[in-house]
Design an enzyme around this catalytic site. Structure first.
Site, PDB file in Angstrom:
ATOM      1  N   HIS A 190    -101.573  14.131  30.883  1.00 19.26           N
ATOM      2  CA  HIS A 190    -101.909  15.526  31.163  1.00 19.26           C
ATOM      3  C   HIS A 190    -100.600  16.312  31.084  1.00 19.26           C
ATOM      4  CE1 HIS A 190    -104.152  18.833  33.344  1.00 19.26           C
ATOM      5  NE2 HIS A 190    -102.893  19.250  33.318  1.00 19.26           N
ATOM      6  N   ASN A 215    -110.630  27.724  42.600  1.00 24.93           N
ATOM      7  CA  ASN A 215    -109.274  27.192  42.726  1.00 24.93           C
ATOM      8  C   ASN A 215    -108.417  28.301  43.361  1.00 24.93           C
ATOM      9  OD1 ASN A 215    -106.769  26.068  42.448  1.00 24.93           O
ATOM     10  ND2 ASN A 215    -106.935  25.679  40.250  1.00 24.93           N
ATOM     11  N   ASP A 263     -91.673  27.420  29.068  1.00 24.39           N
ATOM     12  CA  ASP A 263     -92.863  27.357  28.219  1.00 24.39           C
ATOM     13  C   ASP A 263     -92.571  26.535  26.961  1.00 24.39           C
ATOM     14  OD1 ASP A 263     -95.577  29.246  27.846  1.00 24.39           O
ATOM     15  OD2 ASP A 263     -94.697  28.471  25.989  1.00 24.39           O
ATOM     16  N   GLY A 322     -98.986  19.876  30.882  1.00 23.08           N
ATOM     17  CA  GLY A 322     -99.075  21.332  30.985  1.00 23.08           C
ATOM     18  C   GLY A 322     -97.793  21.822  31.622  1.00 23.08           C
ATOM     19  N   ASN A 323     -97.849  22.926  32.354  1.00 23.46           N
ATOM     20  CA  ASN A 323     -96.653  23.329  33.103  1.00 23.46           C
ATOM     21  C   ASN A 323     -96.294  22.233  34.095  1.00 23.46           C
ATOM     22  OD1 ASN A 323     -96.011  25.880  31.969  1.00 23.46           O
ATOM     23  ND2 ASN A 323     -97.836  26.715  32.996  1.00 23.46           N
ATOM     24  N   GLU A 339    -111.483  20.939  34.455  1.00 27.91           N
ATOM     25  CA  GLU A 339    -111.545  20.599  35.876  1.00 27.91           C
ATOM     26  C   GLU A 339    -112.699  21.318  36.569  1.00 27.91           C
ATOM     27  OE1 GLU A 339    -107.079  19.860  37.251  1.00 27.91           O
ATOM     28  OE2 GLU A 339    -107.243  21.318  35.644  1.00 27.91           O
ATOM     29  N   LYS A 380    -108.854  31.525  41.076  1.00 24.20           N
ATOM     30  CA  LYS A 380    -109.454  31.236  39.777  1.00 24.20           C
ATOM     31  C   LYS A 380    -110.883  30.806  40.040  1.00 24.20           C
ATOM     32  CE  LYS A 380    -107.238  28.765  36.012  1.00 24.20           C
ATOM     33  NZ  LYS A 380    -106.432  27.589  35.741  1.00 24.20           N
ATOM     34  N   HIS A 437    -103.524  15.766  39.855  1.00 20.40           N
ATOM     35  CA  HIS A 437    -104.264  15.953  38.587  1.00 20.40           C
ATOM     36  C   HIS A 437    -105.442  14.973  38.468  1.00 20.40           C
ATOM     37  CE1 HIS A 437    -100.581  17.727  36.210  1.00 20.40           C
ATOM     38  NE2 HIS A 437    -101.321  18.688  36.751  1.00 20.40           N
ATOM     39  N   GLY A 470    -100.578  18.968  25.675  1.00 22.44           N
ATOM     40  CA  GLY A 470    -101.263  17.810  25.091  1.00 22.44           C
ATOM     41  C   GLY A 470    -102.379  18.202  24.139  1.00 22.44           C
ATOM     42  N   ARG A 474     -93.893  26.289  24.088  1.00 20.57           N
ATOM     43  CA  ARG A 474     -93.863  27.004  22.791  1.00 20.57           C
ATOM     44  C   ARG A 474     -92.531  27.710  22.577  1.00 20.57           C
ATOM     45  NH1 ARG A 474     -99.495  29.727  24.014  1.00 20.57           N
ATOM     46  NH2 ARG A 474     -98.455  29.533  26.006  1.00 20.57           N
ATOM     47  N   ARG A 523     -89.972  21.619  36.608  1.00 15.97           N
ATOM     48  CA  ARG A 523     -89.697  20.528  37.561  1.00 15.97           C
ATOM     49  C   ARG A 523     -88.946  19.403  36.862  1.00 15.97           C
ATOM     50  NH1 ARG A 523     -95.820  19.827  39.455  1.00 15.97           N
ATOM     51  NH2 ARG A 523     -96.316  21.998  39.097  1.00 15.97           N
ATOM     52  N   ARG A 581    -111.369  23.319  44.759  1.00 14.85           N
ATOM     53  CA  ARG A 581    -110.271  22.408  44.463  1.00 14.85           C
ATOM     54  C   ARG A 581    -109.349  22.374  45.687  1.00 14.85           C
ATOM     55  NH1 ARG A 581    -105.806  22.886  39.631  1.00 14.85           N
ATOM     56  NH2 ARG A 581    -104.778  20.948  40.152  1.00 14.85           N
TER      57      ARG A 581
HETATM   58  P1  ADP Z   1    -100.841  24.572  33.811  1.00 10.69           P
HETATM   59  O1  ADP Z   1    -100.205  23.285  34.222  1.00 10.69           O
HETATM   60  O2  ADP Z   1    -100.179  25.779  34.399  1.00 10.69           O
HETATM   61  O3  ADP Z   1    -102.350  24.571  33.892  1.00 10.69           O
HETATM   62  P2  ADP Z   1    -101.330  24.574  30.944  1.00 10.69           P
HETATM   63  O4  ADP Z   1    -102.129  23.315  30.932  1.00 10.69           O
HETATM   64  O5  ADP Z   1    -102.012  25.847  30.654  1.00 10.69           O
HETATM   65  O6  ADP Z   1    -100.470  24.699  32.255  1.00 10.69           O
HETATM   66  O7  ADP Z   1    -100.145  24.367  29.865  1.00 10.69           O
HETATM   67  C1  ADP Z   1     -99.173  25.322  29.664  1.00 10.69           C
HETATM   68  C2  ADP Z   1     -98.202  24.778  28.619  1.00 10.69           C
HETATM   69  O8  ADP Z   1     -98.926  24.564  27.396  1.00 10.69           O
HETATM   70  C3  ADP Z   1     -97.045  25.719  28.294  1.00 10.69           C
HETATM   71  O9  ADP Z   1     -95.841  24.999  28.275  1.00 10.69           O
HETATM   72  C4  ADP Z   1     -97.397  26.200  26.900  1.00 10.69           C
HETATM   73  O10 ADP Z   1     -96.247  26.484  26.129  1.00 10.69           O
HETATM   74  C5  ADP Z   1     -98.129  25.007  26.332  1.00 10.69           C
HETATM   75  N1  ADP Z   1     -98.936  25.396  25.183  1.00 10.69           N
HETATM   76  C6  ADP Z   1    -100.040  26.165  25.158  1.00 10.69           C
HETATM   77  N2  ADP Z   1    -100.462  26.359  23.873  1.00 10.69           N
HETATM   78  C7  ADP Z   1     -99.569  25.699  23.077  1.00 10.69           C
HETATM   79  C8  ADP Z   1     -99.444  25.511  21.656  1.00 10.69           C
HETATM   80  N3  ADP Z   1    -100.306  26.062  20.788  1.00 10.69           N
HETATM   81  N4  ADP Z   1     -98.413  24.767  21.210  1.00 10.69           N
HETATM   82  C9  ADP Z   1     -97.517  24.223  22.081  1.00 10.69           C
HETATM   83  N5  ADP Z   1     -97.588  24.362  23.420  1.00 10.69           N
HETATM   84  C10 ADP Z   1     -98.594  25.085  23.909  1.00 10.69           C
END
Ligand code: ADP
Length: 404
Positions: free
Chosen positions: A207, A9, A282, A209-210, A381, A16, A179, A332, A284, A240, A90
Site C-alpha cells: 500500500h 473517516n 508528493d 500512498g503518502n 476502504e 471524509k 492500513h 501503487g 509525482r 515519514r 474508521r
Molecule cells: P494517502 O496516504 O494520503 O491516502 P494516496 O493514497 O492518495 O495518499 O497517495 C498519494 C500519493 O500518490 C502521492 O505521493 C502522489 O504523488 C501519488 N500519486 C498519485 N497519482 C500519481 C501518479 N499518476 N503517478 C505517480 N504518483 C501518483
C-alpha cells in the site's frame, strides 16, 4: 433489498464520507469537509451525476456532520435521516482488544477511548465522530472498523520488539500495524480476480500512498506488516522516515536540544521523500524533479523502492515463497515507475513484469512466463467499511430467497 450505508473517516480537521448502496457497493454520494474549525472550511460532495463545492465557516465536527446530513437531505440524496441504514467509522487503533470490526455500544466506545493513549491524535477524534452520529441518528446502528484489527493475527515473533519485556507487558509497546482495512480489501479482491481461494495464497501487499505499508498475507491472514507501534515505522514515506537506526534520535536530541515532540515532527513531517529530495512529499513532484536532473530527487526514488524491496524480501523468507504481489494506494495504483523499480531484477524469484501492461496500469502486470502474479488493485476502504457494517450490524436484516 438495498441498504444505504455511510462510511466515515474523521480526522482532526476533516471529515471524509461516502454513502454506499449495499450489498452492490455502489457509491451514492461521497465527499470531504476540510478545515473544520476555520472560517473558510470547504465542503466538497459528488454523486455520479453532480459535484458541489462551497466554502463556509464550520466551528466544529458537530456542525460539519449536521451540515453533511442537511446537504444530503436538501439535494434529495436521502429523503429522511432514517434512510441511512447504518454507519461505519474508521478508527485508527484497536489495540490488542479489537481483532475485528465491532458494533458500537457504550462499552465499545469506552474501550476505544481507553486506547487513545496508543493513538492520541486519531482515536479521540474518531470517538467524537461516533458520538455525533449516534446523537444525530440515535436509532441507526454503527460499527467501528479498526486500522489495526487485520494484523491481530501476527505471531508474537512478528510483533514483539526486542526491548525489556515490561515495555510490552505494562505499556503495550508492540507492533500493531495499520492500513489493515486496505490490505484486507485488496487481498480479497485479488483472490476473487484470480478465482483462487485466498486461503491458498501467499500474498505481499504494497500500500503505497503518502503513508505506505507492506503486508505479508498467508492463507488470508496478516502474518507481518511494516508499520509497527505507530504508522511511522517500516518503509520510507512521503514525509515519514520509516525505520532508521533508533540511536539517531537520542543523539540528535542531545546535540540539538530537541524535545520528544520536535523529534516526532522531524520523523513524521520533515523526512521521507521530502527530507531526501528537499523538493516535495508528493511522489509525482519528486519524479518530475528527478527527470529534470535533480540528484537528490532521484536518490529519494531509489531509496523509496529499495526499502520496499528489502521488506518484500524478508516477507518472502517468512512465508517460504510468494504467489502474488499487489500494488495499491496513490503511488501503487498509478506510478508505473515505482512498480518497475520495486520489481526490478527479480527474475530469480519468478517475478517479472510486462512493461506495456505496467505502463497502462493493467490489473495483472506480470510477464507472460512469470510464476508470481503482480496485480494493481485500487483500494476501497469505504466499501470494506460498508461491508463490515452489513456483516456486523445488519446481517439479521439481510433477507434470503428461500423459495428457490
Ligand atoms: P494517502 O496516504 O494520503 O491516502 P494516496 O493514497 O492518495 O495518499 O497517495 C498519494 C500519493 O500518490 C502521492 O505521493 C502522489 O504523488 C501519488 N500519486 C498519485 N497519482 C500519481 C501518479 N499518476 N503517478 C505517480 N504518483 C501518483
Amino acid at each position: 433489498m438495498s441498504h444505504k450505508i455511510m462510511a466515515i473517516n474523521a480526522g482532526s480537521s476533516s471529515l471524509k464520507f461516502q454513502l454506499l448502496a449495499m450489498p452492490q457497493g455502489e457509491m451514492i454520494c461521497q465527499g470531504l469537509i476540510e478545515r473544520i474549525g476555520m472560517a473558510n472550511a470547504r465542503v466538497t460532495m459528488k454523486t455520479s451525476a453532480q459535484k458541489w463545492q462551497e466554502t463556509a465557516p464550520i466551528a466544529d465536527h458537530r456542525e460539519a456532520v449536521t451540515l453533511l446530513l442537511d446537504k444530503l437531505l436538501s439535494h434529495h440524496i436521502i429523503n429522511t435521516l432514517q434512510d441511512i441504514d447504518g454507519v461505519g467509522h474508521r478508527v485508527a487503533h484497536g489495540g490488542e482488544f479489537f481483532k475485528d470490526s465491532a458494533r458500537v455500544t457504550d462499552e465499545t466506545l469506552a474501550q476505544i477511548e481507553r486506547l487513545a493513549e496508543l493513538a492520541p491524535l486519531h482515536n479521540p477524534v474518531n470517538v467524537l465522530g461516533i458520538h455525533i452520529f449516534r446523537q444525530l441518528l440515535p436509532s441507526t446502528p454503527s460499527v467501528a472498523v479498526f486500522d489495526t484489527a487485520f494484523h491481530q493475527t501476527l505471531d508474537e515473533s512478528a510483533y514483539i520488539y526486542p526491548l525489556p519485556w515490561r515495555y510490552y507487558a505494562e505499556l503495550g509497546i508492540r507492533r500493531y500495524g495499520f492500513h489493515g482495512t486496505s490490505h484486507k480489501y485488496v487481498s480479497t479482491a485479488l483472490a476473487e480476480r484470480l478465482g483462487i481461494q485466498l486461503s491458498a495464497l501467499r500474498v505481499i501487499c504494497c500500500h503505497l500512498g503518502n503513508g505506505s505499508s507492506i503486508c505479508a498475507i498467508k492463507g488470508g491472514q496478516s502474518v507481518n506488516t511494516s508499520m509497527g507501534f505507530t504508522p511511522q515505522s517500516g518503509v520510507m514515506m512521503g514525509t515519514r522516515s520509516g525505520d532508521i537506526d533508533p540511536s539517531i534520535l537520542p543523539w540528535i536530541a542531545e546535540r540539538e536540544g530537541k524535545t520528544p515532540q520536535q523529534l516526532n515532527y522531524l520523523l513524521n513531517n520533515e523526512s521521507g521523500l521530502l527530507g531526501i529530495s528537499g523538493v516535495s512529499h508528493d511522489y509525482r513532484d519528486v519524479e518530475q524533479a528527478a527527470d529534470g536532473g535533480n540528484r537528490r530527487a532521484a536518490l529519494a526514488l531509489t531509496l523509496f523502492a529499495e526499502r520496499i524491496r528489502a521488506t518484500i524480501g524478508s516477507y518472502i523468507m517468512q512465508m517460504g515463497g510468494l504467489d502474488a504481489l499487489i500494488f495499491t494506494g496513490g503511488i501503487g495504483e498509478n506510478s508505473a515507475r515505482a512498480r518497475a523499480a520495486v520489481c526490478h531484477n527479480l527474475h530469480f524469484l519468478g517475478l517479472s513484469i510486462d512493461e506495456e501492461k505496467n505502463l497502462r496500469n493493467a490489473t495483472f502486470i506480470q510477464a507472460e512466463n512469470a510464476v508470481v502474479k503482480v496485480a494493481v488493485i485500487n483500494t476501497n476502504e469505504e466499501l470494506m467499511i460498508a461491508q463490515d457494517v452489513m456483516r456486523i450490524a445488519l446481517s439479521d436484516k439481510v433477507t434470503f430467497d428461500v423459495s428457490a
